[in-house]
Design an enzyme around this catalytic site. Structure first.
Site, short mmCIF file in Angstrom:
data_model
loop_
_atom_site.label_atom_id
_atom_site.label_comp_id
_atom_site.label_asym_id
_atom_site.label_seq_id
_atom_site.Cartn_x
_atom_site.Cartn_y
_atom_site.Cartn_z
N ASP A 12 0.46 -1.31 0.04
CA ASP A 12 -0.09 0.12 0.06
C ASP A 12 0.81 0.88 -0.17
OD1 ASP A 12 -1.23 -2.37 0.51
OD2 ASP A 12 -2.61 -1.41 2.22
N GLU B 28 2.05 -9.32 11.55
CA GLU B 28 2.28 -8.82 10.16
C GLU B 28 3.30 -8.40 9.83
OE1 GLU B 28 -0.83 -5.32 10.40
OE2 GLU B 28 -1.25 -5.40 7.95
C1 9WN Z 1 -5.67 -2.92 1.88
C2 9WN Z 1 -4.69 -7.86 4.67
C3 9WN Z 1 -4.58 -6.72 3.31
C4 9WN Z 1 -2.99 -7.05 3.16
C5 9WN Z 1 -1.88 -6.13 1.95
C6 9WN Z 1 -1.84 -5.08 3.42
C7 9WN Z 1 -2.88 -4.80 3.70
C8 9WN Z 1 -5.10 -3.89 3.35
C9 9WN Z 1 -5.02 -2.38 4.30
O1 9WN Z 1 -3.55 -5.52 4.62
O2 9WN Z 1 -3.49 -4.10 2.80
O3 9WN Z 1 -6.04 -3.90 1.38
O4 9WN Z 1 -6.18 -2.37 5.41
O5 9WN Z 1 -3.87 -1.88 5.17
O6 9WN Z 1 -0.32 -3.99 3.25
O7 9WN Z 1 -0.64 -5.90 1.44
O8 9WN Z 1 -3.21 -8.16 2.06
O9 9WN Z 1 -3.34 -9.00 5.39
#
Ligand code: 9WN
Length: 438
Positions: free
Chosen positions: A172, A411
């Site tokens: 992101d 994470e």
């Molecule tokens: C937006 C779920 C996801 C991962 C992504 C990570 C984060 C989401 C957020 O979480 O993104 O999609 O709300 O920050 O960047 O890689 O798939 O774990």
């Protein structure tokens, strides 16, 4: 925690995050199914139960749009994540009865499916039968997904996938996107309240409010044209050729071709191995052509300005996922193990951070701007191993297991202290622990 305890805890985490329908990406922060998370989680789950792993992929596939697009979030019927299903305005576009986002994530699914099938085939019996049948049955659906990426996102023949949102990259707020996002000037964004910073209370670990305003502005721009593939190029202020997603697609095409060859593709022209291999070559060459001769790193490209984006992030190692050029691969491995990356002597564990720790952009606690993401370590490791580099795989495996031994399944991790950050009990981190230990 020793290996047995770690394995038991990882299984417990996945079981606790299992709603009976999906394994949520994380217990509180991400209470829905995410596309690339589901693929990695399915791989980890297959060490415990092949049928459960296949069910995870089946659930994701049920959300595939008619166009072939697989959405990045499939919403469960719970509150607690922003932006939720309504904000995306996908009702009537996503399949009946499915609530989804309107964008995608890197296509790692066929690669993980191949892993699961190979594991199940080695197990034999019912596991082998179920996995092979599932793969044979769903081959056309995965091929449709890859075909959509090529048609809707790479019709220019560049062998590079366009992303319309940093969320599509899965990384992101990586510095890769600072330039493109600086050129996004949000107009009137419908009011919103973030939920992520209530759960991860140290806001410095998450993207900023300014970043979120841009994220929501782009969602609004895409929803306004009903995610119409033809209209997106004229409607969205962010358009980036994503080198890492392109590498994932190259590898996934090759993996799908292998599955189609082994299992038979029942005369389905869409999953013809020759066609899939042509696509693999197209994206492999596209990725190779981005390598910056000065830095040795692969680059994204800003479609709207035509500029290369040369930022020192982990995405620069995309050729380790896709390239068959031995010189490129060896140079990249040496770089990744060197002092600007995993070989920085200040690191708690010799693992690649998301942004080079010696760069000006590096922030050790801030999401994709510096922390080590165990899932990325593993994805790169299994890629290099697939290309015959067992030594790198073994090194990263040992260091990653040392990192995970603290037992929180973070994470992401602070590179110098090893502190787990973001969500604890993150599903894909637990899945990766199971993969390492299998
Ligand atoms: C937006 C779920 C996801 C991962 C992504 C990570 C984060 C989401 C957020 O979480 O993104 O999609 O709300 O920050 O960047 O890689 O798939 O774990």
């Amino acid at each position: 925690m020793d290996a047995t305890q770690l394995r038991d805890r990882a299984r417990e985490v996945l079981a606790a995050n299992d709603t009976g329908t999906i394994v949520t990406a994380a217990p509180r922060l991400y209470p829905h199914q995410w596309s690339w998370d589901a693929a990695f989680v399915a791989a980890g789950l297959s060490t415990v139960s092949v049928p459960r792993a296949l069910a995870e992929l089946a659930h994701l596939l049920e959300a595939q749009w008619d166009s072939g697009m697989i959405p990045h979030i499939v919403f469960a019927d719970v509150e607690g994540y922003f932006p939720g299903a309504d904000r995306w305005r996908t009702a009537g576009i996503s399949p009946a009865g499915v609530r989804s986002s309107g964008i995608c994530q890197p296509p790692v699914h066929a690669t993980m499916l191949r892993r699961i099938v190979e594991r199940a085939t080695a197990n034999g019996g019912e596991d082998a039968r179920l996995a092979e049948e599932f793969a044979r049955h769903t081959l056309p659906r995965w091929a449709l997904w890859h075909e959509w990426l090529r048609r809707a996102r790479a019709a220019d023949g560049s062998g590079l996938v366009t992303t319309y949102h940093g969320w599509e990259s899965g990384m992101d707020n990586s510095p890769r996107f600072d330039g493109p996002y600086a050129r996004v000037h949000p107009g009137e964004v419908e009011p919103f309240v973030r939920t992520d910073t209530r759960i991860v209370q140290d806001a410095s670990q998450r993207p900023s409010d300014d970043e979120y305003a841009r994220y929501l502005w782009l969602v609004q721009q895409m929803a306004d044209v009903a995610y119409d593939d033809e209209r997106l190029p004229g409607a969205v202020d962010f358009q980036v050729k994503d080198v890492f997603a392109s590498a994932a697609l190259a590898a996934a095409n090759e993996d799908l071709a292998v599955l189609a060859e082994r299992l038979g593709h029942a005369g389905d022209p869409a999953s013809d191995p020759g066609r899939l291999r042509d696509w693999a070559a197209e994206f492999r060459e596209g990725v190779d052509a981005t390598v910056d001769p000065e830095t040795g790193l692969a680059r994204d490209r800003d479609v709207l300005t035509g500029e290369w984006i040369a930022k020192p992030t982990i995405a620069g190692f995309a050729p380790l996922v896709s390239s068959t050029d031995t010189a490129v691969r060896e140079a990249q491995l040496a770089l990744l193990d060197g002092p600007a990356w995993a070989g920085d002597p200040r690191l708690a564990f010799a693992l690649p951070p998301s942004t080079s720790p010696v760069s000006a952009e590096f922030r050790p606690r801030e999401y994709w701007r510096g922390p080590v993401w165990p899932v990325m370590t593993w994805y790169l490791a299994q890629s290099v191993r697939g290309n015959g580099d067992e030594a790198a795989y073994t090194r990263w495996r040992e260091a990653s297991l040392d990192q995970l031994a603290e037992g929180h399944f973070g994470e992401y991790y602070e590179p110098f202290t090893g502190e787990p950050l973001g969500s604890p009990d993150q599903s894909w981190t637990a899945a990766v622990a199971l993969e390492w230990l299998d």
